[in-house]
Design a protein around this motif. Structure first.
Motif, mmCIF file in Angstrom:
data_model
loop_
_atom_site.group_PDB
_atom_site.id
_atom_site.type_symbol
_atom_site.label_atom_id
_atom_site.label_comp_id
_atom_site.label_asym_id
_atom_site.label_seq_id
_atom_site.Cartn_x
_atom_site.Cartn_y
_atom_site.Cartn_z
ATOM 1 N N VAL A 1 -12.188 1.154 -2.052
ATOM 2 C CA VAL A 1 -11.345 0.970 -0.860
ATOM 3 C C VAL A 1 -11.173 2.320 -0.171
ATOM 4 C CG1 VAL A 1 -9.111 0.210 0.019
ATOM 5 C CG2 VAL A 1 -10.123 -0.930 -1.975
ATOM 6 N N TYR A 2 -11.353 2.327 1.144
ATOM 7 C CA TYR A 2 -11.189 3.550 1.928
ATOM 8 C C TYR A 2 -10.061 3.363 2.936
ATOM 9 C CZ TYR A 2 -12.340 7.920 4.225
ATOM 10 O OH TYR A 2 -12.271 9.208 4.718
ATOM 11 N N TYR A 3 -9.254 4.400 3.109
ATOM 12 C CA TYR A 3 -8.091 4.379 4.007
ATOM 13 C C TYR A 3 -8.380 5.254 5.226
ATOM 14 C CZ TYR A 3 -3.307 5.659 5.532
ATOM 15 O OH TYR A 3 -2.169 5.903 6.247
ATOM 16 N N ALA B 1 -7.337 3.643 -3.442
ATOM 17 C CA ALA B 1 -8.066 3.914 -2.201
ATOM 18 C C ALA B 1 -8.071 5.420 -1.983
ATOM 19 C CB ALA B 1 -7.403 3.212 -1.019
ATOM 20 N N CYS C 1 0.854 -1.190 0.000
ATOM 21 C CA CYS C 1 0.000 0.000 0.000
ATOM 22 C C CYS C 1 0.889 1.239 0.000
ATOM 23 C CB CYS C 1 -0.903 -0.003 1.238
ATOM 24 S SG CYS C 1 -1.945 1.456 1.399
ATOM 25 N N VAL D 1 -2.950 5.142 -2.427
ATOM 26 C CA VAL D 1 -3.926 5.952 -1.689
ATOM 27 C C VAL D 1 -3.887 7.405 -2.154
ATOM 28 C CG1 VAL D 1 -4.710 6.694 0.585
ATOM 29 C CG2 VAL D 1 -3.613 4.456 0.318
#
Length: 296
Positions: A166-168, A133, A78, A104
């Motif tokens: 996708v969320y961070y 994300a 990531c 991200v």
């Protein structure tokens, strides 16, 4: 007048010397830090090699050919803080060893913003199978947080025609209430830093993020019952000490680690643990190759 110029020149020279001294000290600090990491890895490899040689010798005495069944620790990469160097310097190295990972978009930034990942690079990453994300500051008011995410998703879609799933979360864990809001917005997976054995919260998948250059990262992953990701901050802010700075050497160590398998997000969420069979001699050959890289 000459005296004034002389004094001014001396001041400029002194300032330059101070800046040079600071820069040399900073570089020496980075080198020292990397040497410490390398020495730790060397010692771990030497210890493992000694154990394998003893096992191999014992097996030879007993006229057996030992086979080591090893379960590999699986994790997804990531990347955060995506300045232009991510695509030009980091990604070319990573794609030689890893098919896909997560990147991200943080703090409301969009592809194409100044000193950020370009729209073209963004599209090429998505086309290559990488997962996007997003992350925004978590407002205490649920309705406002949800509204901010909706506005950002609209802006992102207008810019690059993308709708991330996708969320961070930059800190803490994902609560049931958070999961409900994110699910309503179309998210399927949440990335967080809170240690957890759970693989889901509400109806969302959960991935726990770890520092990618921890000395025992393989042990941390293998001991975790949940999904694991390895977080790398491409652009590092020294004021935030919890962030793990990107260095090319640490990334190479990770990519060459024979006890971690780096996988895509979907494969990790849906797949079974990866297992390999190898003789001690095969593993010793891998260790010797890595030691040669570290020594040189």
């Amino acid at each position: 007048m000459r005296k004034v110029f002389l004094i001014t020149g001396c001041i400029i020279l002194a300032g330059g010397l101070v800046a040079l001294d600071y820069w040399q000290g900073y570089n020496q600090g980075l080198v020292s830090e990397q040497l410490v990491q390398d020495n730790i890895e060397i010692q771990q490899l030497l210890n493992e090699k000694t154990q394998l040689e003893e096992a191999s010798q014992q097996a030879t005495t007993e006229e057996k050919t030992p086979v080591e069944n090893t379960e590999m620790s699986a994790a997804v990469l990531c990347f955060n803080s995506l300045n232009q160097s991510f695509y030009t310097e980091v990604y070319p190295v990573v794609k030689e060893k890893v098919d896909s990972g997560i990147f991200v978009l943080e703090n409301g930034k969009l592809p194409g913003d100044d000193d950020y990942i370009s729209t073209q690079d963004f599209s090429e990453l998505i086309d290559s199978g990488w997962v996007c994300a997003i992350s925004l500051e978590r407002d205490a008011d649920d309705a406002l947080w949800k509204s901010n995410i909706e506005q950002y998703l609209t802006a992102l879609n207008d810019r690059v025609s993308a709708k991330p799933a996708v969320y961070y979360l930059s800190s803490g864990s994902c609560t049931e209430a958070d999961a409900e809001i994110l699910k309503e917005l179309g998210f399927e997976t949440v990335l967080c830093h809170e240690q957890t054995a759970a693989k889901t919260v509400g109806e969302l998948n959960v991935v726990q993020l770890l520092g990618y250059n921890d000395t025992d990262v393989a042990g941390s992953i293998s001991s975790s019952e949940g999904n694991c990701g390895l977080e790398i901050w491409v652009s590092w802010d020294k004021s935030v000490r919890t962030r793990v700075r990107y260095t090319s050497a640490a990334l190479q160590n990770l990519l060459n680690n024979s006890t971690i398998t780096l996988t895509g997000l979907d494969d990790m969420l849906n797949g079974e643990p990866v297992s390999v069979s190898r003789t001690p001699e095969e593993r010793i050959a891998q260790i010797d190759q890595r030691l040669d890289e570290l020594y040189h």
